[in-house]
Write an enzyme that holds these catalytic residues in place. Sequence first.
Site, PDB file in Angstrom:
ATOM      1  N   ARG A  50      34.807 -22.383  30.681  1.00 29.09           N
ATOM      2  CA  ARG A  50      34.745 -23.685  31.349  1.00 29.09           C
ATOM      3  C   ARG A  50      35.722 -24.704  30.768  1.00 29.09           C
ATOM      4  O   ARG A  50      36.402 -25.423  31.500  1.00 29.09           O
ATOM      5  CB  ARG A  50      33.318 -24.214  31.207  1.00 29.09           C
ATOM      6  CG  ARG A  50      33.036 -25.448  32.027  1.00 29.09           C
ATOM      7  CD  ARG A  50      31.685 -26.059  31.661  1.00 29.09           C
ATOM      8  NE  ARG A  50      30.610 -25.117  31.574  1.00 29.09           N
ATOM      9  CZ  ARG A  50      29.756 -24.830  32.558  1.00 29.09           C
ATOM     10  NH1 ARG A  50      29.880 -25.429  33.714  1.00 29.09           N
ATOM     11  NH2 ARG A  50      28.788 -23.946  32.382  1.00 29.09           N
ATOM     12  N   CYS A  88      23.065 -24.337  56.761  1.00 31.08           N
ATOM     13  CA  CYS A  88      21.703 -24.609  57.240  1.00 31.08           C
ATOM     14  C   CYS A  88      20.674 -24.505  56.126  1.00 31.08           C
ATOM     15  O   CYS A  88      19.790 -23.638  56.160  1.00 31.08           O
ATOM     16  CB  CYS A  88      21.369 -23.654  58.369  1.00 31.08           C
ATOM     17  SG  CYS A  88      22.602 -23.730  59.647  1.00 31.08           S
TER      18      CYS A  88
HETATM   19  N1  LLP Z   1      31.090 -15.428  26.828  1.00 32.53           N
HETATM   20  C1  LLP Z   1      30.001 -14.919  27.435  1.00 32.53           C
HETATM   21  C2  LLP Z   1      29.414 -13.685  26.932  1.00 32.53           C
HETATM   22  C3  LLP Z   1      29.452 -15.590  28.532  1.00 32.53           C
HETATM   23  O1  LLP Z   1      28.363 -15.099  29.129  1.00 32.53           O
HETATM   24  C4  LLP Z   1      30.036 -16.791  29.004  1.00 32.53           C
HETATM   25  C5  LLP Z   1      29.482 -17.516  30.138  1.00 32.53           C
HETATM   26  C6  LLP Z   1      31.181 -17.256  28.344  1.00 32.53           C
HETATM   27  C7  LLP Z   1      31.680 -16.554  27.258  1.00 32.53           C
HETATM   28  C8  LLP Z   1      31.900 -18.490  28.767  1.00 32.53           C
HETATM   29  O2  LLP Z   1      31.139 -19.630  28.631  1.00 32.53           O
HETATM   30  P1  LLP Z   1      31.820 -21.068  28.871  1.00 32.53           P
HETATM   31  O3  LLP Z   1      32.896 -21.254  27.830  1.00 32.53           O
HETATM   32  O4  LLP Z   1      32.391 -21.075  30.232  1.00 32.53           O
HETATM   33  O5  LLP Z   1      30.701 -22.011  28.712  1.00 32.53           O
HETATM   34  N2  LLP Z   1      27.839 -20.385  36.347  1.00 32.53           N
HETATM   35  C9  LLP Z   1      27.400 -21.289  35.299  1.00 32.53           C
HETATM   36  C10 LLP Z   1      27.896 -20.868  33.930  1.00 32.53           C
HETATM   37  C11 LLP Z   1      27.524 -19.465  33.553  1.00 32.53           C
HETATM   38  C12 LLP Z   1      28.064 -19.057  32.213  1.00 32.53           C
HETATM   39  C13 LLP Z   1      27.873 -17.624  31.979  1.00 32.53           C
HETATM   40  N3  LLP Z   1      28.437 -17.140  30.775  1.00 32.53           N
HETATM   41  C14 LLP Z   1      27.839 -22.696  35.665  1.00 32.53           C
HETATM   42  O6  LLP Z   1      28.421 -22.882  36.720  1.00 32.53           O
HETATM   43  O7  LLP Z   1      27.569 -23.638  34.927  1.00 32.53           O
END
Ligand code: LLP
Length: 425
Positions: free
Chosen positions: A277, A343
């Site tokens: 992110r 919808c």
């Molecule tokens: N590593 C692993 C093992 C993960 O499961 C994830 C995210 C990341 C790294 C990366 O995390 P980040 O740096 O992006 O926080 N769809 C959700 C977020 C799901 C995150 C899943 N895992 C949302 O839209 O907020």
Amino acid sequence: MFHFAYDEDGQLRAEEVLLETIAARVGTPCYVYSTATIERHYRVYEEALNGHPHLICYAMKANSCGAVLSLLAKKGAGADIVSEGELHRSLRAGVPADKIVFSGVGKTGGELEAALRAGILAFNVESEAELDELSAVALGLGSPAPVSLRVNPDVDPATHPYIATGLSESKFGVPITDGPRLARRVAEDPSLRLVGIDCHIGSQIVTLPPLMEALDSVLVLADELRASGHPVEHVDVGGGLGIPYEGEAPPHPSEFGAAVRARMSGRPEKVIVEPGRVIVGNAGILLSRVVHPKPTPSRRFLVIDAAMNDLLRPALYQAFHDIWPVRRSEAARDPYDVVGPVCESGDTFAKGRALPPLVRGDLVALMSAGAYGFVMSSAYNSRPRPAEVLVSGDRFAVVRDRESIEDLIRGERLPPWWDDSEEQR
Ligand code: LLP
């Protein structure tokens, strides 16, 4: 650094490109990504960890657009993958196999085999059953598999429950207390090779302490394993650094990096991080056009041509995305419920959001949509998925076409027995 800003005429631009121009040429809804922002976020993360051996394995689930991945691969990024599809996408984009780590609680035999054949850096193993399966696959291929144990440090990341992963009740990782036993299991198996320990406690984490608490636990385990003669070449802190969506003030990557480096000082392990992110979230917007305002006796709705199928986060997590009119207006603001055409009442991007008067055809930008935006899109309501556009300076290009109606029905057919008339039965 943010590259979506109003120019002196009050027109919103992505870098130097007018969003109005993109909408006119590409249509709406579409995702628009800024090259400069992605590059800068990656560089800041790199710089934050400089001074200790490290590898950034971009969590490509956040945004797996081929052009975005290639951009990061060119900068030297590795990838954190969670499926065979992501393996192929990352290799295709030029990420070297030896910079790829494979996370996930349910890797199939086929996925393990594909990744082992590719020669990835590490499998982030999340269960004993996965160790057994990986061992069998590795034996079959005659090639020992590199194992990083994903431990669950039981830390509360204080984030949305759907994206918290490091609590003992979550499905992820193995209990950290099982680490020593599983390390012995790996050491005794000639088809497996222990290379690291990793954790990932959740996403959109906006304070440092939970992340550091997790790292501290991992380092205690690393010391214990090394004392028992196990090699631990790397520790992987996972992803998780949050971004400002609605005034949150997450730590800057440099603060995160300084805290990590302080803990790693003098230690032999390389640090792996899996940010998603924070690299791409604020590097993308979803550009949409107003279909029409719809005042009702109780609410002032604004129906736009993007919907929950294009950007699911508000419907799924009640997530906040800022909404900016593409043409700045000084007019008095009114509270709007910004909704899509799907919808479902859940197809709501914002409730009571203060916006200037907007009419049919006006453009709006849903901000901070670069992470978990397009990748979570669907064709629900038979709405073709949107185009993706990459901007660089004064140039832009469609890097993924909008789906066509043909794309929507590709692969569908009627069952062959419908050729026989019912009378013949
Ligand atoms: N590593 C692993 C093992 C993960 O499961 C994830 C995210 C990341 C790294 C990366 O995390 P980040 O740096 O992006 O926080 N769809 C959700 C977020 C799901 C995150 C899943 N895992 C949302 O839209 O907020």
